[in-house]
Design a protein around this motif. Structure first.
Motif: not given
Length: 227
Positions: A85-94
């Motif tokens: 999900d896009a809400r987890d973008a932080d886990v990708l550093g994005l």
């Protein structure tokens, strides 16, 4: 894509011919495939194509192979694919990508349905469900209080597709946010069965599929009204 006979379509989408531009690999369909990324924390994901929920631990190395419609498709070094999900973008550093939303103050227009449906994408290829030919019909029922119920008939590329409930939830969630909508019901049907002839010309061109591939059928993506 869930049908083994259409695996090459997904291969085309993921791109066998790639070029490197500024650290990002661009494939035939202009998707951006990132360099390896190490997950910064544990993250809940959905396995593709089974549709089962899973958890990837911090330290897992992945590549982002698709970023469309408010979600990411990621692949591990072993070749396993997952939807994040896009809400987890932080886990990708994005940075979180915010898609354009409809405000409650806007007046309902039937075109809003198609605009929202075109933001729902197959997780394996960069084509939305409308251009993929998965949406057979939509019916709008006007209620006495002025609100509307929306019923959608859509299909999958094959019966038993594990991503069916995922795409169904996407459609229900996005259409439910439209102004004046009371309820959204999505029915997954397989009569008539989907075939590549239902894809739009633009989708065929994007994926490099011959125009005569599959058995053409008349498009069933119709909007009807009842009271």
């Amino acid at each position: 894509m869930c049908h083994a006979g259409l695996a090459y379509v997904a291969d085309r989408a993921q791109g066998r011919s790639r070029s490197r531009v500024n650290g990002i690999i661009r494939n035939e369909c202009n998707m951006a495939i990132t360099e390896p990324i190490t997950l910064s924390r544990d993250c809940e994901v959905i396995q593709i194509p089974s549709g089962l929920r899973a958890s990837l631990p911090a330290g897992t190395t992945v590549r982002v192979v698709q970023s469309l419609g408010g979600s990411y498709t990621i692949a591990t070094g072993a070749g396993a694919m997952y939807r994040m999900d896009a809400r987890d973008a932080d886990v990708l550093g994005l940075s979180l990508t915010v898609t354009e939303a409809v405000t409650p103050e806007e007046a309902f227009e039937p075109e809003m349905i198609w605009k929202q449906l075109k933001t729902v994408y197959d997780p394996e290829i960069p084509v939305n469900i409308v251009d993929l030919g998965l949406v057979y019909s939509t019916e709008i029922t006007l209620l006495e209080d002025g609100k509307r119920n929306i019923e959608v008939r859509m299909s999958m590329t094959a019966p038993g597709c594990g991503m069916g409930n995922v795409l169904k939830a996407d459609v229900e969630g996005k259409l439910s946010r439209l102004p004046g909508v009371n309820k959204v019901q999505v029915n997954i049907v397989f009569d008539p069965p989907w075939n590549p002839g239902l894809m739009s010309e633009a989708a065929r061109l994007q994926l490099g599929i011959d125009s005569d591939f599959g058995v053409p059928r008349s498009r069933r993506s119709l909007v009807t009204f009842t009271r």
